[in-house]
Design a protein around this motif. Structure first.
Motif, short mmCIF file in Angstrom:
data_model
loop_
_atom_site.label_atom_id
_atom_site.label_comp_id
_atom_site.label_asym_id
_atom_site.label_seq_id
_atom_site.Cartn_x
_atom_site.Cartn_y
_atom_site.Cartn_z
N UNK A 42 0.71 -0.99 -0.09
CA UNK A 42 -0.19 0.30 -0.13
C UNK A 42 0.74 1.27 0.12
N UNK A 43 1.77 1.81 1.02
CA UNK A 43 2.67 2.75 0.39
C UNK A 43 4.21 2.52 -0.29
N UNK A 44 4.02 1.63 -1.04
CA UNK A 44 4.71 1.21 -2.79
C UNK A 44 3.44 2.16 -3.58
N UNK A 45 2.44 1.73 -3.28
CA UNK A 45 1.65 1.99 -4.42
C UNK A 45 1.33 3.55 -4.39
N UNK A 46 1.13 4.44 -3.45
CA UNK A 46 1.25 5.45 -3.00
C UNK A 46 2.45 6.28 -3.24
N UNK A 47 3.50 6.08 -2.93
CA UNK A 47 4.61 6.73 -3.53
C UNK A 47 4.71 6.45 -5.15
N UNK A 48 3.93 5.65 -5.50
CA UNK A 48 4.29 5.19 -6.86
C UNK A 48 3.35 6.29 -7.62
N UNK A 49 2.61 6.57 -6.67
CA UNK A 49 1.04 7.33 -7.41
C UNK A 49 2.02 8.50 -7.76
N UNK A 50 2.79 9.56 -6.57
CA UNK A 50 3.70 10.38 -6.22
C UNK A 50 4.82 10.70 -7.50
N UNK A 51 4.89 9.93 -8.03
CA UNK A 51 5.81 9.87 -9.28
C UNK A 51 7.60 9.83 -9.09
#
Length: 148
Positions: A16-25
């Motif tokens: 989940x944290x990795x998905x948020x980081x990927x969303x922030x480029x």
């Protein structure tokens, strides 16, 4: 069963944290975090977590770890004693004999002549020529000392 649940929750949170980081480029740190997040669930699926849990709560396993620790302490203790004493009795006797033979009897005598000082006004007298064997006695003693 609790360990598997905890590992699954840790993996889900990490993903989940990795998905948020990927969303922030921030793709590189997100990919790295996703890799770390997959490790706990991989350990659960391979059975390592179950084995570790069974080992951690087994009296037989802890007695085995205690025996391994005791063996390790015995090895360390004997190693320390061996270093202090110089090994076995034969090795100590050989070392003492080698030490006695290492220094030649004449090696402890000073290599310079007597302690006479010359006056400042006088020219130095020519030294008497010594035999070649006496010139190298100190060198031979050093070589014998080092076993050469």
């Amino acid at each position: 069963m609790i360990a598997e649940t905890v590992c699954s929750a840790v993996s889900a949170a990490g993903l989940g944290i990795a998905a948020v980081m990927a969303y922030r480029k921030r793709f590189l740190p997100a990919a790295r975090l996703a890799g770390y997040a997959l490790v706990p669930i991989g350990l659960v699926l391979t059975g390592v977590v179950g084995w570790a849990a069974d080992t951690a709560f087994s009296l037989k396993a802890w007695v085995g770890f205690g025996m391994l620790g005791a063996a390790w302490l015995v090895f360390l203790g004997t190693r320390a004693v061996e270093r202090r004493t110089g090994g076995t009795r034969k090795e100590r006797k050989a070392a003492k004999a080698a030490q006695r033979e290492a220094v030649a009897p004449a090696a402890s005598a000073p290599s310079l002549g007597g302690g006479t000082r010359q006056a400042a006004g006088r020219p130095a007298a020519k030294p008497q020529s010594a035999a070649p064997a006496e010139d190298f006695s100190d060198i031979e003693a050093i070589l014998k000392k080092h076993g050469i």
